[in-house]
Design a protein around this motif. Structure first.
Motif, PDB file in Angstrom:
ATOM      1  N   LEU A  84       0.831  -1.219   0.215  1.00 24.78           N
ATOM      2  CA  LEU A  84       0.054   0.031  -0.006  1.00 24.78           C
ATOM      3  C   LEU A  84       0.971   1.177  -0.086  1.00 24.78           C
ATOM      4  CD1 LEU A  84      -2.920  -1.180   2.364  1.00 24.78           C
ATOM      5  CD2 LEU A  84      -2.935  -0.832  -0.098  1.00 24.78           C
ATOM      6  N   VAL A  85       1.737   1.217   0.806  1.00 22.42           N
ATOM      7  CA  VAL A  85       2.782   2.289   0.791  1.00 22.42           C
ATOM      8  C   VAL A  85       3.400   2.615  -0.640  1.00 22.42           C
ATOM      9  CG1 VAL A  85       5.006   3.373   1.862  1.00 22.42           C
ATOM     10  CG2 VAL A  85       3.268   2.335   3.311  1.00 22.42           C
ATOM     11  N   TYR A  86       3.894   1.584  -1.186  1.00 18.12           N
ATOM     12  CA  TYR A  86       4.694   1.576  -2.437  1.00 18.12           C
ATOM     13  C   TYR A  86       3.546   1.965  -3.429  1.00 18.12           C
ATOM     14  CZ  TYR A  86       6.616  -0.042  -7.024  1.00 18.12           C
ATOM     15  OH  TYR A  86       6.979   0.055  -8.066  1.00 18.12           O
ATOM     16  N   LEU A  87       2.347   1.801  -3.642  1.00 18.46           N
ATOM     17  CA  LEU A  87       1.368   2.535  -4.309  1.00 18.46           C
ATOM     18  C   LEU A  87       1.031   3.694  -4.277  1.00 18.46           C
ATOM     19  CD1 LEU A  87      -0.995  -0.738  -4.659  1.00 18.46           C
ATOM     20  CD2 LEU A  87       0.523   0.031  -6.319  1.00 18.46           C
ATOM     21  N   ALA A  88       1.028   4.238  -2.899  1.00 19.73           N
ATOM     22  CA  ALA A  88       0.538   5.442  -2.721  1.00 19.73           C
ATOM     23  C   ALA A  88       1.712   6.302  -2.172  1.00 19.73           C
ATOM     24  CB  ALA A  88      -0.381   5.541  -1.460  1.00 19.73           C
ATOM     25  N   ARG A  89       2.980   6.023  -2.292  1.00 15.90           N
ATOM     26  CA  ARG A  89       3.983   7.030  -1.690  1.00 15.90           C
ATOM     27  C   ARG A  89       3.891   8.022  -2.515  1.00 15.90           C
ATOM     28  NH1 ARG A  89       8.160   6.608   1.664  1.00 15.90           N
ATOM     29  NH2 ARG A  89       7.701   4.593   2.062  1.00 15.90           N
ATOM     30  N   ASP A  90       3.814   8.286  -3.945  1.00 12.39           N
ATOM     31  CA  ASP A  90       4.128   9.581  -4.580  1.00 12.39           C
ATOM     32  C   ASP A  90       2.460  10.090  -4.957  1.00 12.39           C
ATOM     33  OD1 ASP A  90       6.693   9.201  -4.831  1.00 12.39           O
ATOM     34  OD2 ASP A  90       6.530   7.732  -6.174  1.00 12.39           O
ATOM     35  N   THR A  96      -0.384  15.930   0.285  1.00 10.57           N
ATOM     36  CA  THR A  96      -0.913  15.032   1.238  1.00 10.57           C
ATOM     37  C   THR A  96      -2.437  15.551   1.409  1.00 10.57           C
ATOM     38  OG1 THR A  96      -0.224  16.383   2.998  1.00 10.57           O
ATOM     39  CG2 THR A  96       1.202  14.397   2.389  1.00 10.57           C
ATOM     40  N   GLU A  97      -2.770  16.638   1.396  1.00 10.08           N
ATOM     41  CA  GLU A  97      -3.958  17.191   1.099  1.00 10.08           C
ATOM     42  C   GLU A  97      -5.069  16.336   0.144  1.00 10.08           C
ATOM     43  OE1 GLU A  97      -2.510  20.173  -1.605  1.00 10.08           O
ATOM     44  OE2 GLU A  97      -1.693  19.197   0.269  1.00 10.08           O
ATOM     45  N   LEU A  98      -4.463  16.164  -1.077  1.00 11.44           N
ATOM     46  CA  LEU A  98      -5.274  15.494  -1.899  1.00 11.44           C
ATOM     47  C   LEU A  98      -5.371  14.015  -1.745  1.00 11.44           C
ATOM     48  CD1 LEU A  98      -3.623  17.220  -5.175  1.00 11.44           C
ATOM     49  CD2 LEU A  98      -5.658  17.451  -4.143  1.00 11.44           C
ATOM     50  N   CYS A  99      -4.532  13.243  -0.711  1.00 14.06           N
ATOM     51  CA  CYS A  99      -4.558  11.972  -0.415  1.00 14.06           C
ATOM     52  C   CYS A  99      -5.686  11.853   0.817  1.00 14.06           C
ATOM     53  CB  CYS A  99      -3.288  11.475  -0.240  1.00 14.06           C
ATOM     54  SG  CYS A  99      -2.455  11.129  -1.738  1.00 14.06           S
ATOM     55  N   ALA A 100      -6.086  12.888   1.400  1.00 13.98           N
ATOM     56  CA  ALA A 100      -6.653  12.824   2.666  1.00 13.98           C
ATOM     57  C   ALA A 100      -7.906  12.080   2.603  1.00 13.98           C
ATOM     58  CB  ALA A 100      -7.242  14.377   3.213  1.00 13.98           C
TER      59      ALA A 100
END
Length: 109
Positions: A84-90, A96-100
């Motif tokens: 999950l971190v690999y997929l979402a790291r970038d 980060t506000e867009l990934c909230a």
């Protein structure tokens, strides 16, 4: 995590039986489930399900341990986290506000 490992995990999960088995194991953490319970839930034969389980294990998503006469299967939560971190790291180029919303869904339930 490297790309090859991520692809191996994603390929392992890209089958309905394996995805459902993995999700079932995640729901049953930290205790895991006996292989027989997984076979029963899948409604497949033992040999067919064993093939699916071997693919998940080879990808590093499932760990097995012997408990008495049973094999207990557990989801490797560290491997799931790494994927999950690999997929979402970038995600969103570091904004980060867009990934909230994604993070909120992961923490809400």
């Amino acid at each position: 995590m490297d790309t090859e490992s991520a692809l191996s995990m994603l390929a392992a999960l890209a089958h309905p039986t394996r995805l459902e088995a993995f999700r079932l194991l995640v729901r049953n953490e930290p205790d895991g489930l006996a292989t027989g319970a997984l076979v029963d839930a899948s409604q497949l034969s033992q040999s067919t399900f064993s093939s699916h389980l071997a693919i998940l294990a080879k990808a590093g998503l499932v760990q097995s341990r012997k408990q008495g006469r049973q094999q207990i299967q557990r989801a490797d939560i560290d491997a799931l986290r790494a994927l999950l971190v690999y997929l979402a790291r970038d995600c969103c180029e570091g904004r980060t506000e867009l990934c909230a919303p994604l993070l909120a869904e992961l923490t809400c339930c």
